[in-house]
Write a protein that holds these residues in place. Structure first.
Motif, PDB file in Angstrom:
ATOM      1  N   ALA A 147      44.670  43.020  39.922  1.00 15.85           N
ATOM      2  CA  ALA A 147      43.338  42.926  40.520  1.00 15.85           C
ATOM      3  C   ALA A 147      43.417  42.799  42.041  1.00 15.85           C
ATOM      4  N   GLY A 148      44.471  42.173  42.531  1.00 18.22           N
ATOM      5  CA  GLY A 148      44.633  42.029  43.978  1.00 18.22           C
ATOM      6  C   GLY A 148      44.869  43.366  44.664  1.00 18.22           C
TER       7      GLY A 148
ATOM      8  N   GLY B  92      43.330  32.463  37.752  1.00 19.35           N
ATOM      9  CA  GLY B  92      43.599  33.027  36.427  1.00 19.35           C
ATOM     10  C   GLY B  92      44.659  32.244  35.670  1.00 19.35           C
TER      11      GLY B  92
ATOM     12  N   ALA C 282      36.107  32.811  40.040  1.00 16.31           N
ATOM     13  CA  ALA C 282      36.457  33.877  39.096  1.00 16.31           C
ATOM     14  C   ALA C 282      35.946  33.594  37.692  1.00 16.31           C
TER      15      ALA C 282
ATOM     16  N   LEU D  85      37.549  31.344  46.405  1.00 20.36           N
ATOM     17  CA  LEU D  85      37.340  32.344  45.355  1.00 20.36           C
ATOM     18  C   LEU D  85      36.762  31.692  44.106  1.00 20.36           C
TER      19      LEU D  85
ATOM     20  N   PHE E 137      35.686  38.507  40.224  1.00 22.98           N
ATOM     21  CA  PHE E 137      35.810  37.384  41.147  1.00 22.98           C
ATOM     22  C   PHE E 137      35.060  37.691  42.425  1.00 22.98           C
TER      23      PHE E 137
ATOM     24  N   ASP F 100      43.214  34.967  43.109  1.00 29.17           N
ATOM     25  CA  ASP F 100      42.883  35.408  41.747  1.00 29.17           C
ATOM     26  C   ASP F 100      43.941  34.902  40.772  1.00 29.17           C
ATOM     27  N   ASN F 101      45.198  34.989  41.161  1.00 28.44           N
ATOM     28  CA  ASN F 101      46.278  34.517  40.298  1.00 28.44           C
ATOM     29  C   ASN F 101      46.227  33.002  40.090  1.00 28.44           C
TER      30      ASN F 101
ATOM     31  N   ALA G 298      43.235  37.601  48.325  1.00 30.54           N
ATOM     32  CA  ALA G 298      42.567  37.664  47.023  1.00 30.54           C
ATOM     33  C   ALA G 298      43.571  37.708  45.876  1.00 30.54           C
TER      34      ALA G 298
ATOM     35  N   THR H  93      41.008  38.874  34.314  1.00 26.30           N
ATOM     36  CA  THR H  93      39.911  38.535  35.217  1.00 26.30           C
ATOM     37  C   THR H  93      38.781  39.530  34.997  1.00 26.30           C
TER      38      THR H  93
END
Lengths: 151, 151, 151, 151
Positions: free
Chosen positions: D59-60, C71, C138, C136, C89, C67-68, C63, C86
């Motif tokens: 966030a991770g 983002g 987000a 994912l 997500f 997420d990165n 994740a 974020t």
């Protein structure tokens, strides 16, 4: 988790007025059952008109009242003139939605200036007993100064 | 991302038959527009009967056809006799659902034995142009041997 | 789905500079592999240091890079001076994250003024083959004028 | 919402044993703080090693401990020999994760035979005060009879 101080004294009338404009709620047969600051309940009688292929309430109908309960819980805490829009929601369907009535209970988890996090549980009532059928989490946006988007 | 080999040669008839049993689709006025292995499209004309308070299509109506497009895309790859249930979905609403028609395009991302990941885009058609209004991701469960749960 | 016209000509340097400030990426051993307008790729070698109890990469590590990737794909299209956060997500984990390397490929689905919808796929590379392990979605927020929140 | 009767009397040892095998938890510096039937808490001290670009916890990292708190809450109710895998989770990040310590509190919402719905709140502790920073919802799968997947 939240003080739930309404910024608009007319919050309840505002939620009722907005709900009454939603054609989909009338089409499904849903009813606004309770409006408190940061908390809203919606009821939906089960019928073949809202069913999926196995005879349970369709996930779309369950999501419609859950999204509304969460979104109107958020609106009840918004400043006068602001509009509410759901940016996204996630729903887990944990049991078949069977019974006489669905009850969606929405509440604000965290009210922010732009984004509000709200949740709604959906319970199915059958023979006097209630059972959890779904849990929704929604990100709701406060929209200010956009034409046609109030309440 | 997926070979999308149907395990049931009658997959299309099966999806059409299941869709026809869904009272909610008739109530909303939705129509099954296309069924291919791992891909399903559903159309929904916009009308005040499915609207939210600002006159756009309600998130619940958008979610209902998106969930169905994703779920039936999953069912189209399931073995004969299995039933399909949505365990959860998440939908991002990226633009107001305005126009003449909504079109939900579902496809399987990864078909597993128990769980299938499927996605659906929802486009709004207005004056010959299409615009993305929502993106749904669903976890769909293959149910075998449960009474009353087929297709 | 998006024109992906960068509003900041220095978008790539900006993403690299922000990534370099993230202590977690160094701790995990992740590397920024590609930055294009609206598209970012991140690589993470698999090792016991990022594993869960069965020896696969932990969902938190998967994740983190997904997420990165999402983002930073969003940041690559933001105006100069804006910061990226974020809001939420959702990640589906469709196969065990096993192999030599994880590769997260993020892309912008819809860039809005306040909210951007982005997705990331995570692939596991093993012996020259790639396999989808996670998807994912987000909701990324553009933050302007908040002290300490840039890039 | 759940009776939370453990099916395995050794549930606490089992959760502790599984947590100890997770390389990522050691890498991040997380600690298992509490294990009860259907409820698990995990602590993570804040440091630059787990930060994102603005200095808050990434966030991770937040997701890693929240996913674990939810997943281990689910495992605490599973039969002996079963393994736990997260099928998907969704996390809303409602405030910057700043302070001395993060605390993830997971609990089972509904335990099913194949799928369990669990939630986790993440709080940030700063100067004796706690603040909600994230809310996670996870679909956790009970895996039986798959080699290498226990606990």
């Amino acid at each position: 988790m939240s003080t739930n101080e309404p910024k608009d004294p007319a919050f309840a009338a505002r939620v009722h007025g907005s709900f009454a404009k939603q054609g989909l709620m009338a089409t499904l047969g849903a009813r606004l059952a309770r409006v408190a600051p940061g908390e809203v309940e919606i009821e939906l009688p089960l019928s073949p008109a809202i069913a999926q292929q196995h005879g349970f309430a369709h996930a779309g109908a369950v999501a419609a009242i859950a999204d509304n309960a969460a979104g109107y819980a958020a609106l009840s805490l918004m400043p006068p003139g602001a509009g509410v829009l759901t940016a996204e929601f996630k729903i887990n369907l944990v049991a078949p939605a069977a019974g006489e009535l669905l009850l969606a209970r929405g509440r604000v988890v965290k009210a922010g200036r732009t984004l509000t996090l709200a949740q709604a549980e959906v319970l199915a009532r059958q023979g006097g007993r209630e059972k959890l059928v779904a849990l929704l989490t929604a990100t709701v946006m406060t929209v200010e100064g956009r034409e046609g988007v109030a309440d």
